[in-house]
Design a protein around this motif. Structure first.
Motif, PDB file in Angstrom:
ATOM      1  N   SER A   2       0.408   4.035   1.230  1.00 30.41           N
ATOM      2  CA  SER A   2       0.490   4.745   2.507  1.00 30.41           C
ATOM      3  C   SER A   2       0.802   3.842   3.698  1.00 30.41           C
ATOM      4  O   SER A   2       1.424   4.278   4.654  1.00 30.41           O
ATOM      5  CB  SER A   2      -0.770   5.570   2.768  1.00 30.41           C
ATOM      6  N   CYS A   3       0.402   2.578   3.662  1.00 34.16           N
ATOM      7  CA  CYS A   3       0.641   1.711   4.825  1.00 34.16           C
ATOM      8  C   CYS A   3       1.870   0.824   4.674  1.00 34.16           C
ATOM      9  O   CYS A   3       2.277   0.162   5.628  1.00 34.16           O
ATOM     10  CB  CYS A   3      -0.558   0.829   5.112  1.00 34.16           C
TER      11      CYS A   3
ATOM     12  N   CYS B 247      -6.270  -1.830   0.048  1.00 32.92           N
ATOM     13  CA  CYS B 247      -5.387  -2.106   1.186  1.00 32.92           C
ATOM     14  C   CYS B 247      -6.235  -2.598   2.360  1.00 32.92           C
ATOM     15  O   CYS B 247      -7.231  -1.969   2.709  1.00 32.92           O
ATOM     16  CB  CYS B 247      -4.655  -0.822   1.569  1.00 32.92           C
TER      17      CYS B 247
ATOM     18  N   ALA C 226      -5.628  -2.400   5.373  1.00 32.03           N
ATOM     19  CA  ALA C 226      -5.528  -1.512   6.524  1.00 32.03           C
ATOM     20  C   ALA C 226      -6.313  -0.217   6.297  1.00 32.03           C
ATOM     21  O   ALA C 226      -7.120   0.184   7.131  1.00 32.03           O
ATOM     22  CB  ALA C 226      -4.064  -1.206   6.815  1.00 32.03           C
ATOM     23  N   CYS C 227      -6.112   0.468   5.141  1.00 30.65           N
ATOM     24  CA  CYS C 227      -6.727   1.779   4.941  1.00 30.65           C
ATOM     25  C   CYS C 227      -7.790   1.784   3.859  1.00 30.65           C
ATOM     26  O   CYS C 227      -8.485   2.776   3.669  1.00 30.65           O
ATOM     27  CB  CYS C 227      -5.653   2.825   4.625  1.00 30.65           C
TER      28      CYS C 227
ATOM     29  N   CYS D  41       0.850  -1.182   0.000  1.00 31.99           N
ATOM     30  CA  CYS D  41       0.000   0.000   0.000  1.00 31.99           C
ATOM     31  C   CYS D  41       0.890   1.237   0.000  1.00 31.99           C
ATOM     32  O   CYS D  41       1.852   1.307   0.763  1.00 31.99           O
ATOM     33  CB  CYS D  41      -0.872  -0.011   1.249  1.00 31.99           C
TER      34      CYS D  41
HETATM   35 ZN    ZN Z   1      -3.047   1.196   3.255  1.00 31.08          ZN
END
Ligand code: ZN
Ligand code: ANZ
Length: 821
Positions: free
Chosen positions: A444-445, A487, A489-490, A442
């Motif tokens: 961002s993650c 993703c 997570a996000c 990801c």
């Molecule tokens: Zn993410």
């Protein structure tokens, strides 16, 4: 009735075994458990002679423990991911699964014919999503513990297979699979942090001493390659636009610091480019291009002319303050130690060769009594006394090493350290037919593991044939709808990792899955696994001495740390069976000396082939198929089987009134066979069994007769012992003796120690000095009894022909001499 009909016997029993399932462990705790495992096969085609040998050995062990009353787990499965399936698929414009599962079925049929006493309900295929789901789950656990990580570094690259290779898969500088010389490439790859376990992998070998072949332990020890020494930091002086920087070296000989006359960094390490001065950069880059194509072996070969490039920089020796020229060369490896060395040409041959090529100084600092290296061109490497070494002078080598470490530690320029040859395990592969790495990248993650409830990440559909051809990037990357996922997570746009795992990851934990292969809540249940493992006897080829065995040991230790298993070594005992040769050479297409297993089975029967494999030699030794006699084995089996027709006493007849000599022979054989089986001397156990068959035959033919209960006792023992090696014949014989199937669980015959002690001897009976009879008697037979036996002999009576007797001289238990009147 009385002909040994192999085909009929082979046809009769499989259905019975299928019905009775005698090879499924009960796991009820009534009996001691024993796990007997063969290294699971790769489904490359039908079974070959090598499989026949290896699996005969494992099966003998499993069948032996079953007879001894153990609850035996003896499973079978397939290591079914991997390159050959992919190459076959490319060639045939097919899917690797088609080839793989067709071969598995072929092998399974052959294994059943070969009568492997496996519990077929536990069958495992590593390429099934139900299996690789858990391989992925375990990967995530490793990742969460920091034991799976990605880094960019030079890796082994096979130009033919277009994929990376683990260090363990590079043999003499070449790809272990296709033999192509391996090169280095800078890539971002996944690794398992096996180096964190280096010390435990070494120390825990204590548990395996005497239970694993010493040579395997030695190979692992060597592969881990622990060396004690020191890190010493050299300051590289600033030069023009290049700032000063500290560069550590790894040395096992800090005592020789005063003898360092130059400094070398691995030419292919990024450090070399960082250090080189602008005016020499082009030269270094050209040199690096040249180095790229070389294998590690070539780089380190002592015969090769040394090559290198001066970087224009100088390093300061922290002990002496001396300025040393910094070179970049290929004989220093980027991924060993720190990738940089202090060169001590007087006492290290490669440094000396380099010094002589580039005219660098050679300074002796250890007086070994040998002539100076500068004169002879031979580095002096032995023990000695330090000279020209400041306050180290006068010390012996070990004292000097200790003192040098004290000095650098005092200065803060270095410290004692332990270095390992072992590298982290490179596990990602740019190929299709493997377990997808369950990571989502990801923006961002970062690296986000796929949540457990979304496992397995299955292979994308629709790829086959040419689409799988190697191009250096994973074929998975081409399937956009598979790659692009939110993703976890996000929820933002992210991409799946497109690499697959080295198949050695799959095989690093399969022995755990066999305990409960259908479990769908975890890879295995700890409690059940702790009941069955460690594996009591593991059987497989020595070619796995490092790779598979080291990786499995590592996995087990991680699982121990995760609290998932309560043992630290997976395989309690290891047996490396030999190879099957033909005419003294390994079977190969190019030699044209291959032997087809199916043909051998058709010609001689399964039992004869199995028996031959085990009887040919101790299990660790090679079997030369040109030297063995499967037809001899078949004859023996027929002889053993025919005993069944001779026995006329009923099932359950009390043997105690039977012929003493034969009984004693039976009990001795059973007792010795057990000891031989425990010592892995299967071939000798068979030799004993053959003697028992002969003795029984003789007893039947020479008057003891088929009605004697000792003959039944002996023949039943023959059937049970034979069941370890020749399951069809043994089952049929057992059946002819009036027993219900199956002989496989009949139980090891009870041994009467008194009968074992009472060895029989041969008493010779002479008439007028000529040997007329040999009697098998107990060693403590009385004179009267022996005299009577001798006179009762038919042969003796015939020779006497009615004459009276003058004297009988009896020397019990060995001799009777009759003098006729
Ligand atoms: Zn993410
Ligand atoms: C100075 C020295 C003096 C060394 C001497 C040896 C003898 P093992 O035992 O295999 O661990 N070395 C260190 N890193 C290296 C690398 N990346 N590539 C090639 N060689 C490297 O070997 C340790 C020794 O190998 C080290 O000790 C270093 O040379 C060299 F009389 O340092 B020695």
């Amino acid at each position: 009735e009385n002909t040994y009909d192999v085909a009929a016997i082979e046809a009769r029993w499989p259905a019975v075994w299928d019905r009775l399932q005698p090879f499924a462990p009960s796991d009820d705790g009534e009996r001691e458990r024993r796990y007997v495992l063969d290294m699971f096969p790769y489904p490359s085609g039908d079974l070959h002679m090598g499989h026949a040998e290896a699996f005969a050995m494992g099966d003998v062990v499993a069948r032996y423990y079953r007879q001894q009353g153990f609850d035996v787990l003896h499973p079978i499965g397939w290591d079914s991911f991997g390159l050959p399936a992919e190459n076959a698929a490319i060639k045939r414009n097919a899917h690797p699964a088609e080839w793989t599962y067709a071969n598995i079925e072929t092998q399974a049929t052959s294994f059943k014919r070969y009568a492997i006493s496996a519990d077929w309900s536990r069958r495992v295929h590593t390429s099934d999503p139900e299996y690789y789901r858990w391989t992925q789950w375990l990967f995530v656990r490793f990742f969460q513990r920091g034991l799976a990580y990605r880094k960019n570094s030079p890796v082994n690259w096979c130009p033919k297979d277009q994929t990376v290779l683990a260090n363990e898969q590079v043999v003499n500088g070449a790809c272990e699979r296709c033999g192509t010389l391996v090169t280095k490439k800078n890539l971002n790859q996944w690794y398992f942090r096996i180096t964190d376990y280096a010390d435990r992998l070494l120390d825990d070998m204590e548990q395996l001493k005497g239970r694993w072949p010493e040579r395997v332990l030695a190979m692992q020890r060597n592969w881990i390659g622990r060396s004690e020494g020191a890190h010493v930091r050299f300051a590289i002086e600033a030069d023009g636009e290049r700032p000063a920087v500290d560069v550590p070296v790894f040395t096992t000989r800090p005592d020789t610091l005063y003898g360092a006359t130059f400094f070398v960094v691995a030419a292919d390490a990024p450090l070399a480019l960082d250090l080189v001065t602008a005016d020499r950069r082009a030269e270094l880059e050209a040199y690096r291009d040249q180095v790229k194509g070389l294998s590690e072996i070539e780089r380190q070969a002592t015969e090769r002319e040394k090559t290198g490039v001066f970087t224009g920089r100088h390093a300061i020796n922290p002990l002496t303050g001396e300025k040393l020229p910094v070179w970049a060369a290929d004989y220093v490896l980027a991924d060993y130690g720190t990738g940089a060395i202090m060169a001590v040409p007087a006492h290290d041959q490669r440094d000396l060769d380099f010094a002589r090529t580039f005219d660098l100084p050679v300074r002796t600092v250890v007086d070994t009594g040998a002539e100076d290296a500068a004169e002879t061109g031979v580095a002096t490497v032995g023990e000695g006394t330090l000279v020209n070494s400041g306050e180290l002078s006068g010390l012996d080598r070990d004292a000097a090493i200790r003192r040098a470490i004290e000095l650098i530690e005092g200065q803060g320029t270095g410290e004692h350290t332990v270095n390992y040859r072992l590298r982290d395990w490179l596990l990602s592969r740019q190929r299709f037919w493997g377990t997808p790495i369950p990571i989502i990248h990801c923006p961002s993650c970062g690296e986000v593991p796929v949540p457990d409830d979304q496992l397995p990440v299955t292979l994308p559909e629709g790829l086959r044939g040419e689409a799988l051809a190697p191009k250096g990037t994973s074929p998975l990357a081409a399937v956009e709808e598979w790659v692009n996922v939110p993703c976890p997570a996000c929820g933002g746009a992210a991409e799946r990792d497109t690499d697959t795992m080295d198949t050695f990851v799959d095989s690093s934990w399969y022995y755990l899955r066999f305990v409960d292969p259908q479990l769908d809540t975890a890879p295995f249940e700890s409690e059940a696994v702790n009941r069955w493992l460690p594996v009591g006897q593991y059987v497989g080829g020595v070619e796995h001495a490092i790779l598979h065995l080291l990786y499995s040991r590592f996995f087990t230790k991680v699982l121990f740390d995760l609290g998932m298993v309560d043992f630290t070594e997976p395989f309690g005992a290891l047996l490396n069976q030999g190879q099957v040769l033909n005419g003294g050479r390994a079977m190969s297409k190019s030699l044209g000396n291959g032997v087809d297993l199916g043909e051998q089975l058709d010609r001689y029967g399964v039992d004869a082939v199995r028996l031959t494999m085990v009887f040919a030699s101790p299990p660790e030794d090679d079997v030369d198929w040109a030297d063995v006699s499967p037809s001899g084995s078949a004859k023996f089996l027929a002889r053993a089987w025919r005993l069944g027709t001779d026995v006329t006493s009923d099932v359950g007849t009390d043997p105690s009134t039977g012929d003493r000599a034969l009984r004693s022979m039976t009990h001795r054989t059973v007792s010795e066979a057990a000891a031989l089986m425990e010592a892995n001397k299967f071939n000798v156990a068979i030799a004993k069994l053959m003697e028992l068959v002969n003795a029984t035959r003789k007893a039947v033919d020479s008057g003891v007769g088929g009605a004697d209960p000792a003959v039944r006792e002996a023949t039943e023992a023959v059937a049970i012992l034979l069941s370890l090696f020749a399951p069809y014949t043994a089952e049929d014989l057992w059946n002819r003796l009036g027993h219900e199937a199956t002989v496989a669980t009949a139980g090891w015959p009870a041994v009467d120690q008194e009968l074992v002690r009472q060895e029989s001897v041969v008493a010779v009976v002479q008439v007028q000095g000529k040997v007329r009879e040999r009697l098998t008697v107990s060693p403590d037979i009385g004179e009267d009894e022996l005299r009577e036996l001798a006179l009762a002999s038919e042969q003796v009576q015939r020779v006497l022909d009615g004459r009276g007797i003058r004297t009988v001289i009896v020397r019990a238990p060995k001799l009777v001499n009759i003098v006729p009147a």
